[in-house]
Design a protein around this motif. Structure first.
Motif, PDB file in Angstrom:
ATOM      1  N   THR A 126      44.327  38.462  35.178  1.00  0.00           N
ATOM      2  CA  THR A 126      44.227  39.646  36.035  1.00  0.00           C
ATOM      3  C   THR A 126      43.027  39.557  36.957  1.00  0.00           C
ATOM      4  OG1 THR A 126      45.244  40.975  34.304  1.00  0.00           O
ATOM      5  CG2 THR A 126      44.080  42.152  36.047  1.00  0.00           C
ATOM      6  N   THR A 127      41.878  39.093  36.422  1.00  0.00           N
ATOM      7  CA  THR A 127      40.674  38.968  37.250  1.00  0.00           C
ATOM      8  C   THR A 127      40.857  37.893  38.314  1.00  0.00           C
ATOM      9  OG1 THR A 127      39.422  39.539  35.260  1.00  0.00           O
ATOM     10  CG2 THR A 127      38.184  38.764  37.141  1.00  0.00           C
ATOM     11  N   PHE A 143      42.512  39.437  41.146  1.00  0.00           N
ATOM     12  CA  PHE A 143      41.571  40.226  41.944  1.00  0.00           C
ATOM     13  C   PHE A 143      40.869  39.338  42.969  1.00  0.00           C
ATOM     14  CE2 PHE A 143      41.219  43.964  38.971  1.00  0.00           C
ATOM     15  CZ  PHE A 143      41.377  44.931  39.944  1.00  0.00           C
ATOM     16  N   TRP A 151      40.910  39.369  46.961  1.00  0.00           N
ATOM     17  CA  TRP A 151      39.614  39.497  47.629  1.00  0.00           C
ATOM     18  C   TRP A 151      39.457  38.395  48.678  1.00  0.00           C
ATOM     19  CZ3 TRP A 151      34.491  39.975  44.335  1.00  0.00           C
ATOM     20  CH2 TRP A 151      33.418  40.238  45.180  1.00  0.00           C
ATOM     21  N   VAL A 187      35.652  45.488  42.576  1.00  0.00           N
ATOM     22  CA  VAL A 187      36.387  46.408  43.447  1.00  0.00           C
ATOM     23  C   VAL A 187      35.570  46.728  44.701  1.00  0.00           C
ATOM     24  CG1 VAL A 187      37.330  48.732  43.644  1.00  0.00           C
ATOM     25  CG2 VAL A 187      37.741  47.387  41.574  1.00  0.00           C
ATOM     26  N   SER A 239      35.356  43.706  46.987  1.00  0.00           N
ATOM     27  CA  SER A 239      36.598  43.402  47.700  1.00  0.00           C
ATOM     28  C   SER A 239      36.786  44.298  48.921  1.00  0.00           C
ATOM     29  CB  SER A 239      37.790  43.547  46.755  1.00  0.00           C
ATOM     30  OG  SER A 239      37.940  44.891  46.332  1.00  0.00           O
TER      31      SER A 239
END
Length: 414
Positions: free
Chosen positions: A2-3, A6, A10, A191, A194
């Motif tokens: 999942t990371t 991200f 990003w 978050v 990003s």
């Protein structure tokens, strides 16, 4: 996994500005190449973490940290180039190299995760603060409202985010873990980052596009050689002012000026010297007139001065100041003092005037001034002119009734 997703998002979001930056590299604005390379490196830094599943940890971490340091450094270099400052490339590369070497030492020798995370964020925060300081000092070079505010918010926002990261991990608010392992503060930084990193490069893109737009507008508004208003902008302003006078009345005058014997300067000293003479003339005239008036170049050695809230008497006084200023400010070409004088014609606003008509009356007075010996200004007749194309024929008929003035001024009325 999942990371890693991200970081993939990003990196792709950061790369959004890249296709827009690439076509701008040849547009002549400083810093574009540095911003383009920085954008590519920043996107690569994020994508390195996204490849954690297939790349050894010792490789992707080092690649990500090193490319990020280079990206941030290039942003600083690019901003300096954008504002026409010395880029300090050697100094910046030296500091970046030391930082990368420290990363390698902490990663491969010490295994110091906290030190790497703090160093990473301290470097980013310091460079962004230095970049933001530069932008604040030179913010008035961009005239479009809101652009510099947005750019500085993006820069200082990224600096603030990394300052918070230094506090969180440097003061032990949370135990440091790899960015690939979800944690409360780690998720916050991912978050926010990003958003902040793509916003930074979009802000730089906006800065470049705004600069190009303002340069284009300036090219339309101002004459590139003399920096007086261009023919187009001076005629637009003349039309606007005449319409305003038609609606509400008002005092307004137009002074058409021509450099005396300008061709002889070109013939004797060359066209480069002629350009120098035009620049000198424009600078002297602009220094001599009121700040509220508008001075423009119509073409060649012909110029126009729009004088607002100006009756005939005040217009003649202004014209006299121009003549006096030219006599008192010598022009030097190839080490030789070259006398420069001007002839002019003044026309004042009459109800229903169009730009062609008022300029035609001023042209008649200008030609009359030249026929009477130059280095003088004549006041136009109060009658109507048919247009600028008929000026040559009208000038000869008007000359016989005109009194003489030597950069002294005179007025003739029908």
């Amino acid at each position: 996994m999942t990371t890693s997703l991200f970081f993939l998002m990003w990196g792709l979001a950061t790369a959004l500005a890249l296709p827009l930056l690439l076509p701008l590299r040849t547009r002549g604005v400083g810093g574009i190449q540095a911003f383009t390379v920085a954008n590519a490196l920043a996107a690569f830094s994020m994508l390195s973490y996204a490849s954690a599943e297939i790349v050894p940890p010792g490789l992707y971490v080092m690649l990500s940290n090193a490319t990020w340091v280079c990206a941030v450094s290039l942003v600083y270099v690019g901003v300096r180039q954008f504002f026409g400052l010395r880029p300090h490339i050697a100094r910046t590369l030296g500091i970046s190299g030391i930082c990368i070497a420290a990363f390698a030492w902490m990663l491969y020798v010490q295994g110091n995760l906290v030190g790497r995370m703090v160093l990473f964020s301290v470097f980013t925060c310091v460079v962004m603060l230095a970049t933001g300081r530069l932008m604040y000092r030179h913010r008035k070079r961009i005239h479009t409202r809101g652009v510099m505010l947005y750019v500085m918010l993006a820069v200082f926002g990224l600096a603030a985010l990394h300052a918070l990261r230094v506090v969180v991990y440097g003061f032990g608010w949370e135990a440091p873990v790899s960015m690939l392992q979800l944690s409360r503060w780690g998720l916050v930084f991912i978050v926010c980052g990003s958003v902040a990193v793509p916003a930074l490069f979009l802000a730089l893109l906006l800065l470049i596009q705004t600069s190009l737009s303002e340069q284009m507008q300036a090219a339309l508004t101002f004459d590139s050689l003399t920096h007086a208003y261009s023919r187009r902008s001076i005629l637009d302003e003349l039309d606007h002012e005449l319409h305003r006078c038609d609606r509400g009345g008002g005092k307004f005058a137009v002074l058409v000026l021509d450099i005396d014997h300008f061709k002889s300067i070109n013939d004797r000293y060359g066209h480069a010297a002629g350009d120098t003479a035009l620049r000198h003339y424009a600078q002297v005239v602009q220094n001599a007139v009121r700040g509220s008036d508008r001075f423009g170049r119509m073409g060649g050695e012909e110029f126009v001065l729009l004088m607002y809230d100006c009756d005939p008497a005040r217009a003649l006084v202004q014209a006299q100041r121009v003549c006096d200023a030219l006599r008192d400010t010598p022009l030097y070409l190839q080490g030789v003092e070259v006398p420069m004088t001007t002839s002019g014609g003044v026309a004042t606003y009459q109800m229903g005037d169009s730009a062609d008509v008022i300029l035609a009356r001023a042209d008649v007075a200008l030609y009359r001034a030249k026929e009477q010996g130059r280095d003088r200004v004549e006041m136009a007749w109060n009658g109507r002119g048919a247009g600028r194309t008929q000026v040559g024929g009208l000038a000869g008929g008007a000359a016989a009734n005109a009194p003489v003035a030597t950069c002294e001024t005179s007025e003739t009325t029908a």
